[in-house]
Write a protein that holds these residues in place. Structure first.
Motif, PDB file in Angstrom:
ATOM      1  N   ILE A  46       7.439   4.778  -4.525  1.00 63.63           N
ATOM      2  CA  ILE A  46       8.575   3.874  -4.329  1.00 63.63           C
ATOM      3  C   ILE A  46       8.134   2.637  -3.536  1.00 63.63           C
ATOM      4  O   ILE A  46       8.555   1.505  -3.839  1.00 63.63           O
ATOM      5  N   PHE A  47       7.279   2.825  -2.549  1.00 59.73           N
ATOM      6  CA  PHE A  47       6.759   1.689  -1.775  1.00 59.73           C
ATOM      7  C   PHE A  47       5.987   0.742  -2.688  1.00 59.73           C
ATOM      8  O   PHE A  47       6.138  -0.488  -2.605  1.00 59.73           O
ATOM      9  N   HIS A  48       5.183   1.295  -3.590  1.00 60.53           N
ATOM     10  CA  HIS A  48       4.393   0.474  -4.517  1.00 60.53           C
ATOM     11  C   HIS A  48       5.311  -0.302  -5.460  1.00 60.53           C
ATOM     12  O   HIS A  48       5.110  -1.515  -5.683  1.00 60.53           O
ATOM     13  N   ILE A  49       6.325   0.370  -6.001  1.00 63.38           N
ATOM     14  CA  ILE A  49       7.251  -0.302  -6.922  1.00 63.38           C
ATOM     15  C   ILE A  49       8.072  -1.357  -6.187  1.00 63.38           C
ATOM     16  O   ILE A  49       8.341  -2.445  -6.725  1.00 63.38           O
ATOM     17  N   ASN A  50       8.459  -1.079  -4.956  1.00 64.42           N
ATOM     18  CA  ASN A  50       9.222  -2.052  -4.182  1.00 64.42           C
ATOM     19  C   ASN A  50       8.414  -3.325  -3.932  1.00 64.42           C
ATOM     20  O   ASN A  50       8.959  -4.443  -3.944  1.00 64.42           O
ATOM     21  N   GLN A  51       7.141  -3.168  -3.684  1.00 61.03           N
ATOM     22  CA  GLN A  51       6.297  -4.355  -3.509  1.00 61.03           C
ATOM     23  C   GLN A  51       6.307  -5.209  -4.772  1.00 61.03           C
ATOM     24  O   GLN A  51       6.388  -6.447  -4.705  1.00 61.03           O
ATOM     25  N   TRP A  52       6.239  -4.550  -5.917  1.00 56.15           N
ATOM     26  CA  TRP A  52       6.264  -5.292  -7.188  1.00 56.15           C
ATOM     27  C   TRP A  52       7.623  -5.939  -7.422  1.00 56.15           C
ATOM     28  O   TRP A  52       7.707  -7.101  -7.840  1.00 56.15           O
ATOM     29  N   LEU A  53       8.706  -5.211  -7.135  1.00 53.52           N
ATOM     30  CA  LEU A  53      10.046  -5.774  -7.309  1.00 53.52           C
ATOM     31  C   LEU A  53      10.258  -6.982  -6.401  1.00 53.52           C
ATOM     32  O   LEU A  53      10.813  -8.010  -6.818  1.00 53.52           O
TER      33      LEU A  53
END
Length: 437
Positions: A46-53
């Motif tokens: 989720i942290f990785h996806i949030n960075q992308w978002l």
């Protein structure tokens, strides 16, 4: 609305039915899903996806948010969070090729470079499974098995008509060079709403098929150990039977061995019970999705049910058989332990009976010895009493004696003996009353 208190979970349970809406397909295109096993925590992914978002000026995913849909124009991003896995979905609309029935850029990562494959490649956890579903219209003519295997780039394929012949589904259940399990849906006469439901069923069928198979590696890892425990239990049971039949006194020595086997079984059960239970749950969901496709035979093709029944069901049956053997072995150890404890109790009771009998014999011997001592005490007391009478008589003048001293001493023997015996008798009576009170 009436003014009344509501249960705190009411709205959450209502929202669960609408947590993952699907309304993205009105035409043709593709649905690509990536599946990641996260165990007890999905914080890293989720942290990785949030960075992308956030790099695309989109809101980050909250800790309690189970579903997210973001439309980026060229594609739709979908995130779903489950109890032990997370799925990332990419939905693309594309033009249909009337000749093949597929879209122009089907199964081609290079032609779909606008998708965030770089973000996917840099995920902090390994990829568990990837599904590429192409959604197209009916091809110009019927699709042969050879054409399907070529489109799917697979060694074999399974196909069915679905929704009462309004659509066709073709699945590879294999992995192509890019790492995707390829699937095709030809929506001949499916409306947008029906198409969306069938797309979800197909994607979830493949997702839960893989999740259901997670139990197989654990079963394989523990199967050898289970065989060994079964063999050891059989040996212990044989030895126990022989010792019981032979009335051996060493049967209780088997109890530590049996306890060690029980501990191993409990450890194995604790390590596998969650995964085996999850396997059953995922299997039920998989079969439900397969059933809801309303699949019928497609002439010239192998059906989904037949394909999966020959290749997948043996693996699931292996998991079921392992769980049954584990439960049966635990029951056998429990029964053997009960029998062993019963036999041990019998031996202990026999030992106690023998000990009591031995104590009774010693008590009888002590009683006889005490009686002997009492008789000797009477004799000794009588002897000293007669001697004392003689000394007393000698102190008296002879004129006052009715007879000779020796005669008088002889006459005193029974009197003194009776008095001493009566004294012991009274003492025994007093002790008996004290013991019985």
């Amino acid at each position: 609305m009436m003014d009344m208190a509501e249960h705190p979970q009411r709205q959450a349970l209502i929202d669960e039915l609408h947590a993952r809406p699907f309304f993205d397909f009105e035409g043709e295109g593709r649905f690509i899903r990536f599946i990641y096993l996260v165990g007890s925590s999905d914080n890293a992914i989720i942290f990785h996806i949030n960075q992308w978002l956030e790099s695309r000026q989109r809101m980050a995913i909250d800790a309690g948010e189970k579903f997210r849909r973001e439309d980026f124009g060229g594609f739709v991003f979908r995130l779903e969070r489950h109890s032990e896995f997370v799925t990332v979905g990419l939905i693309v609309r594309d033009k249909n090729n009337r000749k093949t029935g597929l879209t122009n850029n089907a199964f081609n990562m290079a032609k779909n470079s606008h998708l965030p494959f770089a973000m996917i490649a840099n995920m902090p956890i390994p990829l568990f499974h990837a599904i590429w579903l192409e959604i197209g219209k009916a091809p110009a003519g019927s699709v042969s098995l050879e054409a399907v295997t070529k489109m799917l780039d697979s060694r074999t394929a399974a196909s069915n008509s679905i929704s009462e012949g309004d659509g066709e589904v073709h699945c590879s259940f294999d992995i192509d060079e890019e790492g995707f399990s390829r699937m095709i849906l030809f929506a001949r006469h499916l409306s947008a709403e029906r198409k969306g439901r069938q797309i979800l069923r197909i994607i979830e069928m493949e997702t839960y098929r893989m999740m259901a198979l997670l139990g197989l590696p654990i079963v394989r890892d523990n199967m050898t150990r289970l065989h060994k425990i079964e063999a050891e239990l059989a040996q212990v049971t044989q030895r126990m039977t022989a010792q019981i039949n032979g009335a051996s006194k060493e049967v209780e020595a088997l109890l530590p061995e049996l306890s060690a086997l029980a501990a191993e079984i409990e450890e194995m059960s604790a390590n596998t019970s969650y995964r085996l239970s999850a396997t059953k749950a995922y299997q039920d969901i998989f079969l439900a999705r397969l059933t809801r496709l309303n699949a019928t035979r497609l002439t010239g093709h192998q059906g989904l049910s037949g394909f999966l029944d020959r290749r997948m069901m043996p693996a699931l049956k292996t998991c079921d058989a392992f769980e049954e053997r584990l439960a049966g072995l635990s029951q056998r150890i429990s029964r053997a332990g009960s029998l062993l404890r019963t036999q041990t109790e019998i031996l202990i009771q026999e030992q106690n009976r023998n000990l009591l009998a031995s104590m009774d014999r010693r008590a009888q011997a002590q009683l006889r010895l005490q009686q002997t001592v009492e008789y000797l005490s009477i004799i000794a007391g009588t002897y000293y009493g007669v001697g004392l009478v003689g000394y007393l008589l000698k102190l008296m003048p002879d004129s006052h004696l009715p007879a000779d001293i020796k005669i008088l001493q002889a006459a005193s023997v029974p009197i003194i003996a009776f008095l001493i015996w009566w004294m012991f008798y009274r003492m025994h009576r007093i002790l008996d009353r004290l013991n019985n009170s």
